[in-house]
Design a protein around this motif. Sequence first.
Motif, PDB file in Angstrom:
ATOM      1  N   ASN B  18      10.594   0.099   1.748  1.00 16.10           N
ATOM      2  CA  ASN B  18       9.632   0.704   0.799  1.00 16.10           C
ATOM      3  C   ASN B  18       9.980   0.404  -0.615  1.00 16.10           C
ATOM      4  OD1 ASN B  18       8.295   1.930   2.840  1.00 16.10           O
ATOM      5  ND2 ASN B  18       8.836   4.044   2.335  1.00 16.10           N
ATOM      6  N   ARG B  36      -4.422  -4.180  -7.599  1.00 15.17           N
ATOM      7  CA  ARG B  36      -4.004  -5.153  -6.889  1.00 15.17           C
ATOM      8  C   ARG B  36      -4.477  -6.491  -7.279  1.00 15.17           C
ATOM      9  NH1 ARG B  36      -1.256  -6.516  -1.042  1.00 15.17           N
ATOM     10  NH2 ARG B  36      -1.628  -8.949  -0.680  1.00 15.17           N
ATOM     11  N   ILE B  46      -6.439   0.280  -5.778  1.00  8.97           N
ATOM     12  CA  ILE B  46      -5.720   0.760  -4.603  1.00  8.97           C
ATOM     13  C   ILE B  46      -5.842   2.175  -4.623  1.00  8.97           C
ATOM     14  CG2 ILE B  46      -3.407   1.081  -3.718  1.00  8.97           C
ATOM     15  CD1 ILE B  46      -2.527  -1.578  -5.418  1.00  8.97           C
ATOM     16  N   GLU B  62      -4.625   1.341   2.326  1.00  6.48           N
ATOM     17  CA  GLU B  62      -3.765   1.439   3.482  1.00  6.48           C
ATOM     18  C   GLU B  62      -2.330   0.698   3.217  1.00  6.48           C
ATOM     19  OE1 GLU B  62      -5.547  -0.342   6.896  1.00  6.48           O
ATOM     20  OE2 GLU B  62      -3.821  -0.143   8.215  1.00  6.48           O
ATOM     21  N   GLY B  63      -1.179   1.432   3.268  1.00  5.65           N
ATOM     22  CA  GLY B  63       0.187   0.922   3.111  1.00  5.65           C
ATOM     23  C   GLY B  63       0.611   1.240   1.785  1.00  5.65           C
ATOM     24  N   TYR B  64      -0.340   1.854   1.060  1.00  8.23           N
ATOM     25  CA  TYR B  64       0.230   2.415  -0.059  1.00  8.23           C
ATOM     26  C   TYR B  64       0.197   4.204  -0.369  1.00  8.23           C
ATOM     27  CZ  TYR B  64      -0.819  -2.314  -1.540  1.00  8.23           C
ATOM     28  OH  TYR B  64      -0.862  -3.862  -1.824  1.00  8.23           O
ATOM     29  N   VAL B  78       5.067   0.906  -2.329  1.00  9.65           N
ATOM     30  CA  VAL B  78       4.463   0.180  -1.304  1.00  9.65           C
ATOM     31  C   VAL B  78       5.295   0.102  -0.256  1.00  9.65           C
ATOM     32  CG1 VAL B  78       3.800  -2.160  -0.958  1.00  9.65           C
ATOM     33  CG2 VAL B  78       3.969  -1.462  -3.127  1.00  9.65           C
ATOM     34  N   GLN B  82       2.456  -1.912   4.582  1.00 10.74           N
ATOM     35  CA  GLN B  82       1.607  -2.756   3.916  1.00 10.74           C
ATOM     36  C   GLN B  82       1.955  -4.214   4.441  1.00 10.74           C
ATOM     37  OE1 GLN B  82      -0.645  -5.230   2.092  1.00 10.74           O
ATOM     38  NE2 GLN B  82      -1.123  -3.106   1.781  1.00 10.74           N
ATOM     39  N   LYS B  83       1.073  -4.889   4.837  1.00  8.70           N
ATOM     40  CA  LYS B  83       1.567  -6.120   5.705  1.00  8.70           C
ATOM     41  C   LYS B  83       1.514  -7.254   5.012  1.00  8.70           C
ATOM     42  CE  LYS B  83       1.556  -3.841   9.623  1.00  8.70           C
ATOM     43  NZ  LYS B  83       2.742  -3.513  10.244  1.00  8.70           N
ATOM     44  N   PRO B  85       2.350  -7.457   1.130  1.00  7.55           N
ATOM     45  CA  PRO B  85       2.470  -6.612  -0.382  1.00  7.55           C
ATOM     46  C   PRO B  85       2.948  -7.774  -1.271  1.00  7.55           C
ATOM     47  CG  PRO B  85       4.581  -6.516   1.010  1.00  7.55           C
ATOM     48  CD  PRO B  85       3.437  -7.101   1.803  1.00  7.55           C
ATOM     49  N   TYR B  89       0.537  -6.397  -9.258  1.00 11.78           N
ATOM     50  CA  TYR B  89       0.159  -4.915  -9.533  1.00 11.78           C
ATOM     51  C   TYR B  89      -0.042  -4.530 -10.828  1.00 11.78           C
ATOM     52  CZ  TYR B  89       1.046  -4.667  -4.726  1.00 11.78           C
ATOM     53  OH  TYR B  89       1.210  -5.152  -3.205  1.00 11.78           O
TER      54      TYR B  89
END
Lengths: 110, 115
Positions: B18, B36, B46, B62-64, B78, B82-83, B85, B89
């Motif tokens: 993370n 993003r 996001i 998703e993922g954040y 993140v 998050q697949k 990333p 940003y």
Amino acid sequence: DAKTTQPPSMDCAEGRAANLPCNHSTISGNEYVYWYRQIHSQGPQYIIHGLKNNETNEMASLIITEDRKSSTLILPHATLRDTAVYYCIVRGANAGKSTFGDGTTLTVKP
Amino acid sequence: DGGITQSPKYLFRKEGQNVTLSCEQNLNHDAMYWYRQDPGQGLRLIYYSQIVNDFQKGDIAEGYSVSREKKESFPLTVTSAQKNPTAFYLCASRTGTGATRHGYTFGSGTRLTVV
């Protein structure tokens, strides 16, 4: 927020006016048109905004059609430093969020 | 001068870790946003927050994760979920009332790379 449509890219000769169009045919009565630009790898920068009337500031002019379904951003004398991605967004004054599309990449050529 | 500050400018993360991106503003703006941007593409929302202790998912949440404990600060985490990333940003802020003269104010961005 209303959706906007912009051409993906445009070229302009240095010193000439750059006219960037934006279509926002689903705009509602309380939504403003905003323009931003993003120079490579930086955050977008505000340029101008308007509701109904044409607007002008030190950076650009904004022409909004009478039916408000489209607008044109005018950079009167484009310079090489105006090369950037230009985003047109539509947003209500108190709307929580805005959608940025892919914008128009303007390339000013010498 | 008032503004919005993002840090760090560049960030590298190992897969599975993370990482938290900082965003601070001293503009007294009510609303804050995280976007993003992938190469050659526009900005995708996001998360956003209109007031302290409240936030809403954007289009790609998703993922954040985010928090808004103070008006001035809106950090973005993140997560390992998050697949993909790796991206640029951008944090933005906006005063919450009226059609402000300047609309959104953006930070200078954080470029995150997964190594």
